[in-house]
Design a protein around this motif. Structure first.
Motif: not given
Lengths: 662, 236
Positions: A25-30, A41-43, A91-94
């Motif tokens: 799963v690869f998702s973007a969240n703000a 804003v943090q993305v 999981s890796i978060t950028y």
């Protein structure tokens, strides 16, 4: 919020990541969807379960300034045991801190990651509405003040601490009393009613690939501290977790059997059955401690009243109501007991999709989809590659859809397509898109048509199959620089040539090579023998004729001598006529035999021609002429016996001399 | 004679039936019928081509390659068979790449292919007879000019063609090409030493060089040599 004060819930941090390990799963969240132009804003781009990740491709933020200069990544991994399998979730978060450049509806572009196998994953993009001014303060008010980074765990820890503090107060005022007097069994029965996990599904009977929404809920009406120890192994399903509310997990209230429960949503997943039959959702398990509140009979003013067994039960129900307990009975005893919670297994009947009217090209898609197909260019050379993008968008079992075959005409080649699944919606249904990218290489110049790609899916709402197709695309291919006819000719055909149906001609087994047959060699040997035979015959013939000449030659002398002997007799008898006849015959016969001239064709001229040829000396020739002439004249003229003697000696001399020379 | 005609008639019936079964995608049954026709080893390339197609459809790579090779052996100009063979070989997992021959070996092989054996034999005979004729004429004195050079050249050509005829006839009668029929057939370096150096995928075409009891010395497409058990391969 205040009412939850009694309830402590600790959820493992990794819990939210505990999906099927295979599902990337690869998702973007703000951190916010609506901000002011002075806000930041943090993305977060979160990648889960991508094995061997190679590179993270930073999106280009056109509408934003990147405040946090370089992205900082945060890596977490979690190992858990599901059923009898060990599942590792990574999981890796950028994260980026962004500042909008201007107001309006701005787009945070999707990011891409690549893994070692060459797959590319793309996240969803985000839309952020930017208004003028700052919304940061407002938002902080609506959100939890203690929750600056939106981390559910942090907020929960803080909440828990606050709760503990509040609990400690009555406990310190009324230290544990009579704890030991309460039998264990009694507690357990109470706990079962006050604290349990329940799994609910929206339907029990589904078709293969149809979405089931499963919710795992913790029901509690006593203070507790519970960790999820085991999540259900969802064998036979493809699962996709729904987005959980951000920040604090706010419990809801539900009335069960007339009692009020705090309900915590642990997990909400969309399940897509992958096989028909009866499937079970395994129970979820949790372990922890629960705080049992029991009345102290001695001090409780209502205790006697509840002695009656009928009331006893009623009482216990009332007693265990936290609300009731908290406010009214400060004289109650508390006890922490270990609890093990287990939900009930849920049976789900999975029906196969109806086979009637099932389209030939059906590739397991169930839900509701739309498709589109496009190429990046239509005029190419044989050196180029065409990219054909086939896009399936909609809701349903996106991940399980098989990539359709292109059925390209001969001359166009393609390899395994690149597939990117992007899940964008996780609210009530799982939706997103599956982008299948085919790289097509043209080999032979010409005009081609990429045929329409048929795609069909099963719509569970209408219980019917829906067939769609893209429009065919025309491609013009020209000769490129590196075009090589010879290489192209060797191109492997797409499918085998069909069978030959013309009648069989040659039913006999393979014949022996001509080379090995006797007949062949006979046709060599027979002419050869014939030739050899002919040669021998010719040789013998030649030799035989040669022998005849020799014989006559040899005979010539003998015959001549014989004739001369008879001539000698005639000379003694003085028989003149017989003598000259014999001499003449002897000479002529001798010449005939010796010179190999038949008597018939023998004449003086011929004889002397041959003698000349044979280099007979002239005087001998003259002698011969004289003797022949003498013989001829002597027959008619009178001759003396001395003349006869002379002729005889001359003839003997001629023959002997001819014998020497010829 | 009537017996032969009857057998032929029965075969063409089988042939039609098998072709129909193939078109109905009933490949198992079609294979049985084709094999019945093939049991008497008729020399028709179409039969082996269709057999190859059946085995391709049944995903029996080894059998398919074997039959396409047989078809090409009978009819070397059979382009469809060559295409199908190439396609089938592309489906061999871990296929051994072919090293390819040097150009003059390719020429030699082209000149002396099995199907030319009859042609060379006939041509050789023709030159022999003409040369002999010329010599005979000369002997009989029917021709006056000196023809010994002509007849000598004729005899030399006769010998050359005889060599071609011999090689191609050898190629025709000798079945020294084989196809590996078992999956991952072990190949060892030595006859006695059973240690396998390599595993050959099904459908690989090899050349047999030597034979010792149950083992065959083979040359792999990439030029390597080794020994393999007879049961692993089938001669074309």
């Amino acid at each position: 919020m205040q009412r939850i004060g009694l309830v402590i819930l600790s959820v493992l941090l990794g819990f939210s990541f505990l999906t099927q390990a295979q599902t990337a799963v690869f998702s973007a969240n703000a951190s916010a969807n609506r901000i002011g132009d002075k806000d930041q804003v943090q993305v977060d781009y979160t990648i889960q379960n991508v094995q061997n990740m190679r590179s993270f491709i930073q999106p280009s933020f056109k509408d934003f300034d990147v405040v946090a200069g370089s992205p900082f990544s945060q890596q977490s991994s979690n190992i858990s045991v599901i059923g009898n399998k060990v599942v590792q979730t990574q999981s890796i978060t950028y994260s980026y801190i962004l500042q909008p450049k201007h107001t309006g509806a701005l787009v945070v572009p999707p990011a891409q990651v690549k893994d070692a196998d060459g797959h590319t994953y793309q996240s969803n993009g985000l839309n952020i509405e930017v208004v003028s001014g700052s919304l940061a303060r407002q938002r902080q008010q609506t959100q939890q003040p203690l929750d600056p980074f939106d981390d559910p765990f942090v907020s929960m820890m803080r909440q828990r601490q606050a709760m503990m503090q509040r609990q400690m107060q009555p406990q310190s005022a009324q230290p544990n009393q009579k704890q030991q007097s309460i039998p264990e069994e009694e507690i357990k029965t109470d706990v079962g009613k006050d604290l349990f996990i329940r799994v609910t599904v929206d339907k029990n009977k589904v078709h293969i690939g149809e979405q089931i929404t499963a919710s795992y809920k913790l029901y509690a009406r006593i203070p507790m501290n519970v960790n999820i120890s085991k999540l259900p192994s969802l064998n036979g399903f493809w699962t996709q977790d729904f987005e959980r509310p951000k920040g604090n997990i706010a419990p809801t209230e539900e009335i069960e059997n007339g009692k009020k429960y705090q309900v915590f949503l642990l997990k909400k997943s969309a399940l897509f059955a992958q096989q028909e039959g009866t499937l079970f959702l395994d129970p979820a398990e949790a372990e922890g401690t629960a705080r049992i509140i029991s009345k102290t009979r001695q001090r409780n003013p209502f205790a006697d009243m509840f002695d009656d067994p009928v009331f006893q039960q009623l009482g216990s129900l009332m007693m265990s109501d936290p609300f009731f307990n908290d406010d009214a009975f400060s004289s109650l005893a508390y006890r922490d007991v270990p609890v093990k919670l287990k939900s009930e297994a849920i049976k789900i009947n999975v029906l196969p999709l109806s086979n009637t009217k099932k389209p030939k090209d059906f590739g397991n898609a169930v839900g509701q989809f739309t498709i589109s197909g496009k190429v990046d260019k239509t005029n190419v050379t044989t050196d180029d590659a065409i990219t054909y993008t086939f896009n399936i968008t909609g809701s349903g079992n996106l991940k399980l859809i098989e990539a359709p075959n292109l059925n390209l005409p001969n001359g166009l080649n393609t390899y395994d397509p690149q597939i990117i699944d992007t899940i964008t919606g996780r609210t009530t249904t799982i939706s997103g898109s599956k982008i299948i990218t085919y790289s097509i290489t043209p080999n032979i110049p010409g005009d081609y048509e990429i045929p329409a790609i048929p795609f069909s899916y099963y719509n569970p709402q209408t219980s019917s199959y829906v067939s769609l197709a893209t429009t065919p695309v025309k491609i013009h291919v020209e000769k490129g620089k590196h075009y090589n006819q010879a290489v192209t000719k060797k191109q492997i055909i797409a499918d085998i040539h069909p069978i030959v149906t013309k009648p069989l001609v040659q039913l006999n087994p393979e014949s022996k090579p001509l080379f090995y047959t006797i007949g062949y060699w006979t046709s060599y040997v027979l002419p050869l023998f014939a030739f050899i035979g002919l040669t021998f015959y010719k040789k013998r013939e030649d030799e035989l004729s040669k022998d005849a000449v020799k014989m006559r030659n040899r005979r010539a002398n003998k015959v001549a001598l014989k004739r001369l002997k008879t001539a000698e007799k005639s000379l003694q008898q003085q028989a003149k006529q017989a003598f000259y006849e014999e001499i003449s015959k002897a000479l002529w016969l001798y010449l005939s035999d010796k010179l190999n001239i038949p008597l018939a064709s023998l004449s003086k001229e011929k004889a002397f021609d041959v003698l000349k040829l044979k280099n007979v000396p002239l005087d001998l020739q003259q002698k011969l002429t004289q003797t022949i002439a003498a013989c001829e004249t002597a027959l008619y003229a009178p001759t003396s016996s001395s003349e006869m003697k002379h002729t005889f000696t001359e003839a003997v001399d001629i023959i002997s001399k001819l014998e020497e020379t010829v | 004679m009537t017996n032969v005609a009857f057998a032929g008639n029965r075969k063409s019936n089988l042939w039609q039936e098998a072709n129909n079964l193939f078109k109905q995608n009933n490949y198992d049954q079609a294979a049985i019928l084709y094999e019945q026709i093939a049991s008497s080893k008729p020399n028709d390339a179409s039969l082996y081509f269709n057999l190859g197609n059946v085995y391709y459809k049944l995903n029996k790579i080894g059998e398919a390659v074997l039959n396409y090779q047989r078809a090409i052996r009978i009819q070397p100009s059979f382009q469809e068979a060559k295409d199908n063979l190439e396609l089938t070989m592309s489906r061999i997992p871990n296929r051994i790449p072919s090293s390819g021959d040097i150009f003059f070996i390719l020429w030699w092989k082209g000149i002396t292919k099995a199907t030319f054996s009859g042609f060379w034999a006939a041509l050789s005979l023709l030159f022999f007879l003409s040369s002999l004729g010329i010599v005979t004429m000369q002997r009989l004195g029917k021709i006056n000019f000196n023809s010994s050079k002509i007849s000598l050249t004729g005899f030399l050509f006769c010998c050359l063609f005889l060599l071609f005829a011999f090689t191609s006839a050898h190629r025709k009668s000798e079945h020294n090409t084989a196809v590996v029929m078992k999956h991952d057939a072990p190949v060892s370096l030595d006859v006695s030493n059973g240690k396998s150096i390599s595993y050959i995928p099904e459908g690989t075409t090899v050349i047999i060089e030597d034979e010792q009891k149950d083992n065959l010395q083979i040359v792999l497409p990439d030029g390597r040599k080794g020994w393999i058990n007879k049961v692993q391969v089938e001669r074309i």
